[in-house]
Motif scaffolding. Structure first.
Motif, PDB file in Angstrom:
ATOM      1  N   SER A  15       0.818  -1.278   0.112  1.00 48.79           N
ATOM      2  CA  SER A  15      -0.138   0.018  -0.115  1.00 48.79           C
ATOM      3  C   SER A  15       0.817   1.209  -0.003  1.00 48.79           C
ATOM      4  O   SER A  15       1.994   1.385   0.268  1.00 48.79           O
ATOM      5  N   HIS A  16       0.112   2.244  -0.085  1.00 52.52           N
ATOM      6  CA  HIS A  16       0.962   3.602  -0.491  1.00 52.52           C
ATOM      7  C   HIS A  16       0.250   4.560   0.576  1.00 52.52           C
ATOM      8  O   HIS A  16      -1.165   4.644   0.597  1.00 52.52           O
ATOM      9  N   THR A  18       0.106   8.096   3.190  1.00 49.22           N
ATOM     10  CA  THR A  18       0.433   9.315   3.318  1.00 49.22           C
ATOM     11  C   THR A  18       0.043   9.822   4.949  1.00 49.22           C
ATOM     12  O   THR A  18      -1.117   9.493   5.236  1.00 49.22           O
ATOM     13  N   TYR A  43       8.535  -0.768   6.170  1.00 48.06           N
ATOM     14  CA  TYR A  43       8.332   0.403   5.415  1.00 48.06           C
ATOM     15  C   TYR A  43       9.293   0.698   4.605  1.00 48.06           C
ATOM     16  O   TYR A  43      10.684   0.435   5.066  1.00 48.06           O
ATOM     17  N   VAL A  46       9.251   6.894   0.963  1.00 44.88           N
ATOM     18  CA  VAL A  46       9.559   7.500  -0.252  1.00 44.88           C
ATOM     19  C   VAL A  46       9.520   9.092  -0.388  1.00 44.88           C
ATOM     20  O   VAL A  46       9.789   9.642  -1.359  1.00 44.88           O
ATOM     21  N   GLU A  88       5.746  10.048   3.503  1.00 43.20           N
ATOM     22  CA  GLU A  88       5.038   8.979   2.566  1.00 43.20           C
ATOM     23  C   GLU A  88       5.751   7.729   2.690  1.00 43.20           C
ATOM     24  O   GLU A  88       6.896   7.739   2.679  1.00 43.20           O
ATOM     25  N   VAL A  90       5.877   3.428   1.359  1.00 39.58           N
ATOM     26  CA  VAL A  90       5.263   2.250   0.900  1.00 39.58           C
ATOM     27  C   VAL A  90       5.294   1.084   1.786  1.00 39.58           C
ATOM     28  O   VAL A  90       6.515   0.978   2.336  1.00 39.58           O
ATOM     29  N   ARG A 217      -5.591  -0.810  -8.715  1.00 43.44           N
ATOM     30  CA  ARG A 217      -5.740  -0.116  -7.447  1.00 43.44           C
ATOM     31  C   ARG A 217      -7.125  -0.463  -6.897  1.00 43.44           C
ATOM     32  O   ARG A 217      -8.123  -0.771  -7.761  1.00 43.44           O
ATOM     33  N   TYR A 222      -7.828   7.695  -1.917  1.00 45.95           N
ATOM     34  CA  TYR A 222      -6.945   7.377  -0.741  1.00 45.95           C
ATOM     35  C   TYR A 222      -8.176   6.939   0.530  1.00 45.95           C
ATOM     36  O   TYR A 222      -9.012   8.118   0.694  1.00 45.95           O
ATOM     37  N   LEU A 230      -4.637   6.038   2.657  1.00 46.64           N
ATOM     38  CA  LEU A 230      -3.777   4.801   1.939  1.00 46.64           C
ATOM     39  C   LEU A 230      -4.759   4.507   0.938  1.00 46.64           C
ATOM     40  O   LEU A 230      -5.741   4.742   0.643  1.00 46.64           O
ATOM     41  N   THR A 232      -4.387   0.796  -1.711  1.00 46.06           N
ATOM     42  CA  THR A 232      -3.632  -0.376  -1.787  1.00 46.06           C
ATOM     43  C   THR A 232      -3.792  -1.182  -3.223  1.00 46.06           C
ATOM     44  O   THR A 232      -4.733  -0.417  -4.127  1.00 46.06           O
TER      45      THR A 232
END
Length: 238
Positions: A15-16, A18, A43, A46, A88, A90, A217, A222, A230, A232
Motif C-alpha cells: 500500500s501507499h 500518506t 516500510y 519514499v 509518505e 510504501v 488499485r 485514498y 492509503l 492498496t
C-alpha cells in the motif's frame, strides 16, 4: 504448479501511505498506535520526514524516517508513526489479508480493550461524507494515543496486559485467518519447495508456466487507515 494468478511475492500486501498530519494531544502529528498479532510490517520511505515510535519487550524506542529508509518490525511491536513533514511510505505487509481481517489491534485504554463491543465501536469508521469519516478517524487516533501514553508509563505489566487483551480480541478470528494464510502464503512456499526439488534433479519444467501480473488499485481515492490515508493494490492470489 498452482493454477490461477499467484499472489505478490511472499504472500505480502502493498500500500501507499500518506501519514496523517493532524496534530495530536501531545503536540506531534501522526497516526494511531497499534500492534499486529500475526503479521510483520515493513516500510520503504519514499518522501518526507518523520519517526517511528515503538514499544516492545525491549522497551521504548524511536527510529528516524526519511526518503530511502527501510525498516520492519515483528508482531507484538506497538508502533506509532510521527509525521514531521510530508511523510509518505510504501508499506509491505506480511500475510496479505490478515491485517484487513482484524490482525491489527489499537492501543485503546484498557477498559475499552477489555470489552469486545466497546472495542468494535471505537475502532469502526462510519459510512458517509469525508468530513464525518475524517472526524471519526481522528477521534479513534486520539483514543489510541490515550491508551498508548498509559502503556509507555506502565512498564512491562501494562504491555503484558495489552498482549492478553489483544489475544482475546482476535481469538475468534484466527481460524478464518488460517484459511487466508494457507491460500496466500503457504501455497507459495509449497510451490517454491516443489520447484527446488525439481531443479535439484535438473528438471526446469515449471519455467514454462512463467507469467506477468498487474495489480489494480483497490480504491479510487485514498481511504482513512490507522496511520494515514492509503491506497492498496489487488495483489492477492486468485
Amino acid at each position: 504448479m498452482r493454477a490461477g494468478r499467484p499472489g505478490f511475492p511472499g504472500g505480502t500486501a502493498v500500500s501507499h501511505l500518506t501519514v496523517y498530519d493532524w496534530p495530536t494531544p501531545d503536540g506531534l502529528a501522526g497516526g494511531s498506535p497499534h500492534l499486529h498479532t500475526a503479521s510483520s510490517e515493513g516500510y520503504v520511505v519514499v518522501g518526507g520526514q518523520g519517526r517511528l515510535q515503538t514499544l516492545s519487550p525491549a522497551g521504548v524506542a524511536e527510529h528516524p524516517l526519511a526518503a530511502g529508509a527501510v525498516l520492519w518490525f515483528t508482531p507484538g511491536t506497538v508502533h506509532r508513526l510521527v509525521n514531521d513533514g510530508g511523510l509518505e511510505i510504501v508499506v509491505v505487509m506480511q500475510n496479505a489479508g490478515l491485517p484487513e481481517a482484524g490482525d491489527a489491534v489499537f492501543t485503546f485504554p484498557d477498559e475499552v480493550l477489555a470489552s469486545p463491543d466497546r472495542y468494535a465501536a471505537a475502532a469502526a469508521l462510519p459510512d458517509g461524507d469525508e468530513d464525518a469519516v475524517a472526524t471519526a478517524a481522528r477521534r479513534r487516533r486520539d483514543l489510541a494515543l490515550e491508551g498508548y501514553a498509559s502503556l509507555r508509563a506502565g512498564g512491562p505489566a501494562a504491555l503484558e496486559r495489552l498482549y492478553s487483551r489483544a489475544g482475546a480480541l482476535v481469538a475468534a478470528k484466527a481460524t478464518g485467518w488460517r484459511t487466508t494464510w494457507e491460500q496466500a502464503v503457504r501455497a507459495g512456499v509449497d510451490e517454491t519447495d516443489r520447484a527446488l526439488t525439481a531443479l535439484g534433479r535438473g528438471d526446469a519444467a515449471h519455467l514454462h508456466s512463467a507469467s506477468v501480473h498487474v495489480g489494480e488499485r483497490q480504491e479510487r481515492t485514498y481511504r482513512y487507515g490507522m496511520c494515514g490515508r492509503l491506497r492498496t493494490w489487488d495483489v492477492a492470489a486468485l
